[in-house]
Design an enzyme around this catalytic site. Structure first.
Site, PDB file in Angstrom:
ATOM      1  N   LYS A  79      -0.807  45.731 -12.744  1.00 24.57           N
ATOM      2  CA  LYS A  79      -1.655  45.112 -13.772  1.00 24.57           C
ATOM      3  C   LYS A  79      -1.565  45.818 -15.125  1.00 24.57           C
ATOM      4  O   LYS A  79      -1.887  45.230 -16.158  1.00 24.57           O
ATOM      5  CB  LYS A  79      -3.102  45.093 -13.302  1.00 24.57           C
ATOM      6  N   SER A 102       2.405  45.416  -4.798  1.00 21.46           N
ATOM      7  CA  SER A 102       1.817  45.254  -6.129  1.00 21.46           C
ATOM      8  C   SER A 102       0.770  46.294  -6.499  1.00 21.46           C
ATOM      9  O   SER A 102       0.448  46.451  -7.677  1.00 21.46           O
ATOM     10  CB  SER A 102       1.234  43.844  -6.268  1.00 21.46           C
TER      11      SER A 102
HETATM   12  C1  LIG Z   1      -2.766  44.733  -6.054  1.00 22.26           C
HETATM   13  C2  LIG Z   1      -2.762  43.324  -6.544  1.00 22.26           C
HETATM   14  N1  LIG Z   1      -1.763  42.513  -6.156  1.00 22.26           N
HETATM   15  C3  LIG Z   1      -1.703  41.229  -6.550  1.00 22.26           C
HETATM   16  C4  LIG Z   1      -2.663  40.681  -7.381  1.00 22.26           C
HETATM   17  C5  LIG Z   1      -2.554  39.239  -7.778  1.00 22.26           C
HETATM   18  O1  LIG Z   1      -2.187  39.107  -9.105  1.00 22.26           O
HETATM   19  P1  LIG Z   1      -2.420  37.712  -9.850  1.00 22.26           P
HETATM   20  O2  LIG Z   1      -3.900  37.516  -9.958  1.00 22.26           O
HETATM   21  O3  LIG Z   1      -1.739  37.853 -11.149  1.00 22.26           O
HETATM   22  O4  LIG Z   1      -1.804  36.676  -8.957  1.00 22.26           O
HETATM   23  C6  LIG Z   1      -3.736  41.481  -7.807  1.00 22.26           C
HETATM   24  C7  LIG Z   1      -4.785  40.937  -8.666  1.00 22.26           C
HETATM   25  O5  LIG Z   1      -5.802  41.550  -8.911  1.00 22.26           O
HETATM   26  C8  LIG Z   1      -3.780  42.827  -7.392  1.00 22.26           C
HETATM   27  O6  LIG Z   1      -4.779  43.648  -7.767  1.00 22.26           O
END
Ligand SMILES: Cc1ncc(COP(=O)(O)O)c(C=O)c1O
Length: 324
Positions: free
Chosen positions: A59, A310
């Site tokens: 993020k 992520s």
């Molecule tokens: C660790 C993590 N992965 C994935 C996402 C999903 O991202 P997006 O809301 O852009 O789809 C988030 C959103 O907060 C997140 O914190």
């Protein structure tokens, strides 16, 4: 299935490869250029460890680019956002680096670790019931003259997250499949835009929890389907409880090959696998792409596959339980 209301399609232009390249210049030197790790025990699988970012999740990319793109006077007057955790931390971190005051409106059920971390980066945190987040942000915009920086429903946020796609192709030019977690869809929109613009033959697949499968339903219906918070808040993957927006749905309809869903049990067992076998600390939202690779291989095209890990901001108690 759980279609409550449908929202009209948006009219903004889609993010382009040039937008993502501009974002890459803006975030260089503050966001980490993460490596691509070959998975030693799964031939053909590569991990993109965004848990290594300074605040623990991808993020930081979108937050930095969005903040850096604001006029200096607007930035200095302060920004506000709503977040289940990682976007708030990212904006707080970016705000400190770019000298912008940051207010983060968080659901009062957010993990204590994420609340504490957001405050630790210097942001003012306001806790409200999940359903009241948006109205509270609006009030702060009106009353304090702050500028709203949304978590995913914004072209600069999408472009910033898309820089991951540029890095994947730079490191693995013959990648076949990219697996991306989907919450509000900002990450998947940006990554799919970058990857498919540079390499149209690559398959980009979104992954979301079965307990918050609004994106799968929206893509199947060809229109936005909103799942209520009492449904999406069932999943342990707290970053993936948000619905798509019209803007992210428009990107995903163009660039995404499909969505795969995984169960909460599969997500948590993948958190364990990542810690034990790859020495990677992933939060549940960060483990879903790998969970799809481990548990839904029959639904994936195969070939050289990248799973985006992520984020790594897992509650310590949950990590201890998962590893026990
Ligand atoms: C660790 C993590 N992965 C994935 C996402 C999903 O991202 P997006 O809301 O852009 O789809 C988030 C959103 O907060 C997140 O914190």
């Amino acid at each position: 299935m759980i279609a409550l209301r449908t929202i009209a399609l948006m009219t903004q232009p889609l993010v382009t490869l040039d937008d993502v390249r501009a974002a890459a210049k803006n975030i260089a030197g503050i966001a980490v250029r993460t490596p691509l790790l070959p998975c030693s025990w799964e031939d053909g699988l590569y991990l993109k460890p965004e848990n290594l970012q300074p605040m623990g999740a991808f993020k930081i990319r979108g937050a930095l680019h969005a903040l850096a793109s604001l006029p200096a006077a607007v930035r200095a007057a302060g920004v506000v956002t709503e977040s289940s955790g990682n976007h708030g931390q990212a904006l707080a971190y970016a705000g400190r680096r770019l000298a912008a005051p940051v207010v983060v409106v968080m659901p009062d059920v957010a993990s204590p670790a994420k609340i504490e971390a957001t405050r630790g980066y210097g942001a003012e945190v306001v806790l409200v019931p999940p359903a009241e987040r948006s109205s509270h942000v609006q009030r702060l915009v009106n009353e304090r003259g702050l500028t709203f920086v949304p978590p995913y429903d914004h072209r600069d946020i999408i472009a910033g997250q898309g820089t991951i796609g540029l890095e994947i192709l730079a490191d693995l030019s013959d990648v076949d499949t990219v697996l991306v977690p989907v919450g509000g869809g900002g990450l998947a929109s940006g990554v799919a835009t970058a990857v498919r613009s540079l390499a149209p033959h690559v398959t980009v697949i979104g992954v979301e929890p079965a307990l918050a499968a609004d994106a799968a339903e929206s893509l199947a219906a060809g229109e936005l389907r909103i799942w209520p918070t009492e449904q999406t808040y069932r999943t342990v993957a707290d970053g993936l409880r948000t619905n798509l927006s019209a803007l992210t749905l428009a990107h995903l309809r163009v660039h995404l090959a499909g969505i795969v869903t995984v169960t909460d049990e599969e997500i948590l067992s993948t958190v364990r696998v990542l810690a034990r076998s790859a020495r990677i600390v992933a939060e549940p939202s960060g483990a879903v792409a790998m969970a799809a690779y481990l548990h839904r291989r029959d639904e994936l095209p195969g070939g050289r596959t990248v799973a985006i890990v992520s984020g790594g901001n897992i509650e310590p108690g949950l990590l201890a339980r998962v590893l026990a």
